[in-house]
Write a protein that holds these residues in place. Structure first.
Motif, PDB file in Angstrom:
ATOM      1  N   ILE A 199      22.579 -30.822 -18.486  1.00  0.00           N
ATOM      2  CA  ILE A 199      22.216 -31.089 -19.877  1.00  0.00           C
ATOM      3  C   ILE A 199      23.421 -30.975 -20.809  1.00  0.00           C
ATOM      4  N   ARG A 200      24.622 -30.911 -20.255  1.00  0.00           N
ATOM      5  CA  ARG A 200      25.860 -30.768 -21.034  1.00  0.00           C
ATOM      6  C   ARG A 200      25.801 -29.522 -21.921  1.00  0.00           C
ATOM      7  N   CYS A 201      25.472 -28.390 -21.320  1.00  0.00           N
ATOM      8  CA  CYS A 201      25.400 -27.140 -22.074  1.00  0.00           C
ATOM      9  C   CYS A 201      26.804 -26.575 -22.265  1.00  0.00           C
ATOM     10  N   ASP A 202      26.904 -25.450 -22.930  1.00  0.00           N
ATOM     11  CA  ASP A 202      28.189 -24.782 -23.130  1.00  0.00           C
ATOM     12  C   ASP A 202      28.279 -23.507 -22.300  1.00  0.00           C
ATOM     13  N   ARG A 203      27.578 -23.491 -21.173  1.00  0.00           N
ATOM     14  CA  ARG A 203      27.581 -22.331 -20.276  1.00  0.00           C
ATOM     15  C   ARG A 203      28.007 -22.793 -18.887  1.00  0.00           C
ATOM     16  N   VAL A 204      29.335 -22.912 -18.696  1.00  0.00           N
ATOM     17  CA  VAL A 204      29.833 -23.457 -17.428  1.00  0.00           C
ATOM     18  C   VAL A 204      30.766 -22.458 -16.751  1.00  0.00           C
ATOM     19  N   ASP A 205      32.008 -22.396 -17.198  1.00  0.00           N
ATOM     20  CA  ASP A 205      32.995 -21.566 -16.527  1.00  0.00           C
ATOM     21  C   ASP A 205      32.624 -20.085 -16.657  1.00  0.00           C
ATOM     22  N   GLY A 206      32.412 -19.442 -15.520  1.00  0.00           N
ATOM     23  CA  GLY A 206      32.060 -18.028 -15.502  1.00  0.00           C
ATOM     24  C   GLY A 206      30.579 -17.754 -15.460  1.00  0.00           C
ATOM     25  N   PHE A 207      29.769 -18.745 -15.785  1.00  0.00           N
ATOM     26  CA  PHE A 207      28.315 -18.585 -15.771  1.00  0.00           C
ATOM     27  C   PHE A 207      27.716 -19.248 -14.527  1.00  0.00           C
ATOM     28  N   PRO A 208      26.664 -18.679 -13.953  1.00  0.00           N
ATOM     29  CA  PRO A 208      25.893 -19.440 -12.959  1.00  0.00           C
ATOM     30  C   PRO A 208      25.073 -20.495 -13.691  1.00  0.00           C
ATOM     31  N   CYS A 209      24.772 -21.595 -13.014  1.00  0.00           N
ATOM     32  CA  CYS A 209      24.037 -22.680 -13.661  1.00  0.00           C
ATOM     33  C   CYS A 209      22.535 -22.472 -13.499  1.00  0.00           C
ATOM     34  N   LEU A 210      21.869 -22.254 -14.597  1.00  0.00           N
ATOM     35  CA  LEU A 210      20.437 -21.975 -14.583  1.00  0.00           C
ATOM     36  C   LEU A 210      19.621 -23.171 -14.122  1.00  0.00           C
ATOM     37  N   VAL A 211      20.138 -24.383 -14.306  1.00  0.00           N
ATOM     38  CA  VAL A 211      19.394 -25.594 -13.931  1.00  0.00           C
ATOM     39  C   VAL A 211      19.915 -26.198 -12.621  1.00  0.00           C
ATOM     40  N   ASN A 212      20.792 -25.461 -11.916  1.00  0.00           N
ATOM     41  CA  ASN A 212      21.321 -25.901 -10.613  1.00  0.00           C
ATOM     42  C   ASN A 212      21.994 -27.268 -10.680  1.00  0.00           C
ATOM     43  N   ALA A 213      22.696 -27.533 -11.783  1.00  0.00           N
ATOM     44  CA  ALA A 213      23.388 -28.812 -11.925  1.00  0.00           C
ATOM     45  C   ALA A 213      24.871 -28.726 -11.581  1.00  0.00           C
ATOM     46  N   LYS A 214      25.413 -27.518 -11.575  1.00  0.00           N
ATOM     47  CA  LYS A 214      26.816 -27.364 -11.190  1.00  0.00           C
ATOM     48  C   LYS A 214      26.960 -27.507  -9.685  1.00  0.00           C
ATOM     49  N   SER A 215      28.021 -28.154  -9.256  1.00  0.00           N
ATOM     50  CA  SER A 215      28.220 -28.393  -7.823  1.00  0.00           C
ATOM     51  C   SER A 215      28.784 -27.151  -7.153  1.00  0.00           C
ATOM     52  N   ASP A 216      27.927 -26.178  -6.915  1.00  0.00           N
ATOM     53  CA  ASP A 216      28.353 -24.999  -6.167  1.00  0.00           C
ATOM     54  C   ASP A 216      27.937 -25.159  -4.714  1.00  0.00           C
ATOM     55  N   ALA A 217      28.462 -24.294  -3.860  1.00  0.00           N
ATOM     56  CA  ALA A 217      28.238 -24.448  -2.419  1.00  0.00           C
ATOM     57  C   ALA A 217      26.788 -24.249  -2.020  1.00  0.00           C
ATOM     58  N   GLN A 218      26.058 -23.421  -2.748  1.00  0.00           N
ATOM     59  CA  GLN A 218      24.640 -23.251  -2.430  1.00  0.00           C
ATOM     60  C   GLN A 218      23.865 -24.532  -2.703  1.00  0.00           C
ATOM     61  N   VAL A 219      24.041 -25.076  -3.898  1.00  0.00           N
ATOM     62  CA  VAL A 219      23.280 -26.257  -4.306  1.00  0.00           C
ATOM     63  C   VAL A 219      23.664 -27.486  -3.487  1.00  0.00           C
ATOM     64  N   ILE A 220      24.963 -27.664  -3.243  1.00  0.00           N
ATOM     65  CA  ILE A 220      25.447 -28.869  -2.576  1.00  0.00           C
ATOM     66  C   ILE A 220      25.320 -28.799  -1.059  1.00  0.00           C
ATOM     67  N   CYS A 221      25.550 -27.611  -0.495  1.00  0.00           N
ATOM     68  CA  CYS A 221      25.650 -27.519   0.970  1.00  0.00           C
ATOM     69  C   CYS A 221      24.523 -26.722   1.633  1.00  0.00           C
ATOM     70  N   VAL A 222      24.198 -25.551   1.106  1.00  0.00           N
ATOM     71  CA  VAL A 222      23.215 -24.697   1.772  1.00  0.00           C
ATOM     72  C   VAL A 222      21.792 -25.199   1.543  1.00  0.00           C
ATOM     73  N   ASP A 223      21.435 -25.435   0.294  1.00  0.00           N
ATOM     74  CA  ASP A 223      20.060 -25.855  -0.013  1.00  0.00           C
ATOM     75  C   ASP A 223      19.638 -27.132   0.705  1.00  0.00           C
ATOM     76  N   PRO A 224      20.486 -28.176   0.756  1.00  0.00           N
ATOM     77  CA  PRO A 224      20.057 -29.387   1.469  1.00  0.00           C
ATOM     78  C   PRO A 224      19.788 -29.166   2.954  1.00  0.00           C
ATOM     79  N   VAL A 225      20.493 -28.199   3.546  1.00  0.00           N
ATOM     80  CA  VAL A 225      20.263 -27.908   4.959  1.00  0.00           C
ATOM     81  C   VAL A 225      18.956 -27.130   5.137  1.00  0.00           C
ATOM     82  N   LEU A 226      18.687 -26.203   4.229  1.00  0.00           N
ATOM     83  CA  LEU A 226      17.514 -25.346   4.374  1.00  0.00           C
ATOM     84  C   LEU A 226      16.226 -25.967   3.843  1.00  0.00           C
ATOM     85  N   SER A 227      16.285 -26.689   2.746  1.00  0.00           N
ATOM     86  CA  SER A 227      15.061 -27.083   2.039  1.00  0.00           C
ATOM     87  C   SER A 227      14.096 -27.953   2.829  1.00  0.00           C
ATOM     88  N   PRO A 228      14.537 -28.892   3.679  1.00  0.00           N
ATOM     89  CA  PRO A 228      13.545 -29.724   4.353  1.00  0.00           C
ATOM     90  C   PRO A 228      12.849 -29.039   5.518  1.00  0.00           C
TER      91      PRO A 228
END
Length: 289
Positions: A199-228
Motif C-alpha cells: 500500500i506504499r506505507c511509510d513503515r519499511v526499513d526496520g519494520f516487519p511488513c504487516l500486510v506481507n508485501a515486503k519480499s522477505d524470505a518467509q513470504v517469498i520462499c517458506v510460505d509458498p512451500v508450506l501453504s499448499p
C-alpha cells in the motif's frame, strides 16, 4: 515426525540464504528439513509502531555478544522464520564486478572470490525475479551488466524525490531508482492499485511488513512451500541435527518432500547465535546451487 524420517537436505535457518536454498530445492522435488530457532513473527499492530520496534526493541533478540576484545555489544539480530529479512529495507543490490576481485582496504587486502560476477550474473537475475525486485537496469552507472531487465518496473518516487532526481539529472549526475523487493502494483505513479499487496506505507526499513508485501524470505520462499500442503504442529525432545552451525533456543522445524507432507515442530535447545546476511548476493549464491 517419525524417528526414522529421511531428508535429502537439512538446512539451518530460513533467512535470505537458507530460505532461498530450501525453496529452490523443495520446489524441485528434494526433501528438505528446515531448522529454525525462532517462531513465525506475530502479525500485530506493534509491527508498524515506531515505539514498539525501535524504542522498546520488541522484536530484537535480548542476547549479548562479545567482540574480539571481550567487549559486550547488542548484535541487533532477529530470530524469526525469514531471519533478518523480516526487518530489512528490501533494497536488493547486486555486488559490483570489481567486488569479486582483490580489493585493497585501509585495514588490509580482501582476497579475490573463486568465482566472478559473470559466473553469478544469471543467478542474480533469477533471484531478482523470485524476490519481485522492482527497478530499472541501466540507470545506475556503477552496476555490472545484466542479462535481463527487472521483471517489475521501478517503484515511482514521491513528488519531492522525483523533483530532486530531475534536478540532479540536469546537473549531469545519474540518480537511479533503488532495486526494491516488494509485491506492489501501482495504478498510477505514487498510488497503489486496489489489488496491490503493498500500500506504499511509510513503515519499511526496520519494520516487519504487516500486510506481507515486503519480499522477505518467509513470504517469498517458506510460505509458498508450506501453504499448499498439510501442516502438523507438535512437540518433541531435542535431537542432534545435521548442519554446519550449532542450534539454540526456540526453533521451528519445517519439512517438505515430494510426497507432499510438511511437519512443523517446535522445541527448545541452547546454542550460540550466528549472524545471517540478507544481501542479494547471498540469495543469488543459494539460487545457483
Amino acid at each position: 515426525m517419525a524417528d526414522d524420517q529421511h531428508y535429502d537436505v537439512v538446512i539451518i535457518g530460513t533467512g535470505a540464504g537458507g530460505g532461498t536454498l530450501g525453496h529452490r530445492l523443495a520446489t524441485n522435488g528434494v526433501k528438505v528439513l528446515w531448522l529454525e530457532r525462532g517462531p513465525f513473527l506475530p502479525r500485530e499492530r506493534d509491527n508498524w509502531q515506531t515505539e514498539a520496534v525501535f524504542v522498546r526493541a520488541k522484536y530484537l533478540a535480548s542476547e549479548r555478544w562479545y567482540d574480539g576484545h571481550g567487549r559486550e555489544f547488542q548484535p541487533e539480530v532477529n530470530y524469526y522464520v525469514g531471519g533478518n529479512t523480516k526487518f530489512y529495507g528490501a533494497a536488493l543490490f547486486r555486488l559490483r564486478p570489481e567486488d569479486f576481485g582483490e580489493l585493497r582496504h585501509h585495514g588490509g587486502i580482501s582476497p579475490a572470490w573463486p568465482i566472478s560476477y559473470d559466473d553469478l550474473e544469471p543467478y542474480y537475475t533469477e533471484a531478482e525475479h523470485l524476490y519481485l525486485v522492482h527497478g530499472r537496469h541501466g540507470e545506475d552507472p556503477t552496476e555490472g551488466p545484466a542479462s535481463k531487465q527487472y521483471a517489475y518496473p521501478a517503484v515511482s518516487h514521491e513528488p519531492r524525490i522525483q523533483q530532486l532526481s530531475d534536478d540532479l539529472e540536469k546537473l549531469g549526475l545519474h540518480p537511479f531508482h533503488l532495486p526494491i523487493g516488494v509485491n506492489l502494483q501501482e495504478a498510477e505513479p505514487g498510488r497503489a492499485a486496489r489489488t496491490s499487496a503493498c500500500i506504499r506505507c511509510d513503515r519499511v526499513d526496520g519494520f516487519p511488513c504487516l500486510v506481507n508485501a515486503k519480499s522477505d524470505a518467509q513470504v517469498i520462499c517458506v510460505d509458498p512451500v508450506l501453504s499448499p500442503r498439510k501442516r502438523h504442529v507438535g512437540h518433541r525432545s531435542p535431537r542432534p541435527a545435521l548442519g554446519d552451525r550449532p542450534l539454540r533456543t526456540q526453533r521451528h522445524r519445517c519439512s517438505h518432500g515430494p510426497g507432499g507432507r510438511v511437519d512443523d515442530h517446535l522445541h527448545r535447545r541452547r546454542r550460540r547465535g550466528c549472524l545471517r546476511r540478507s544481501e542479494l548476493g547471498r540469495v543469488a549464491a543459494e539460487v545457483s546451487r
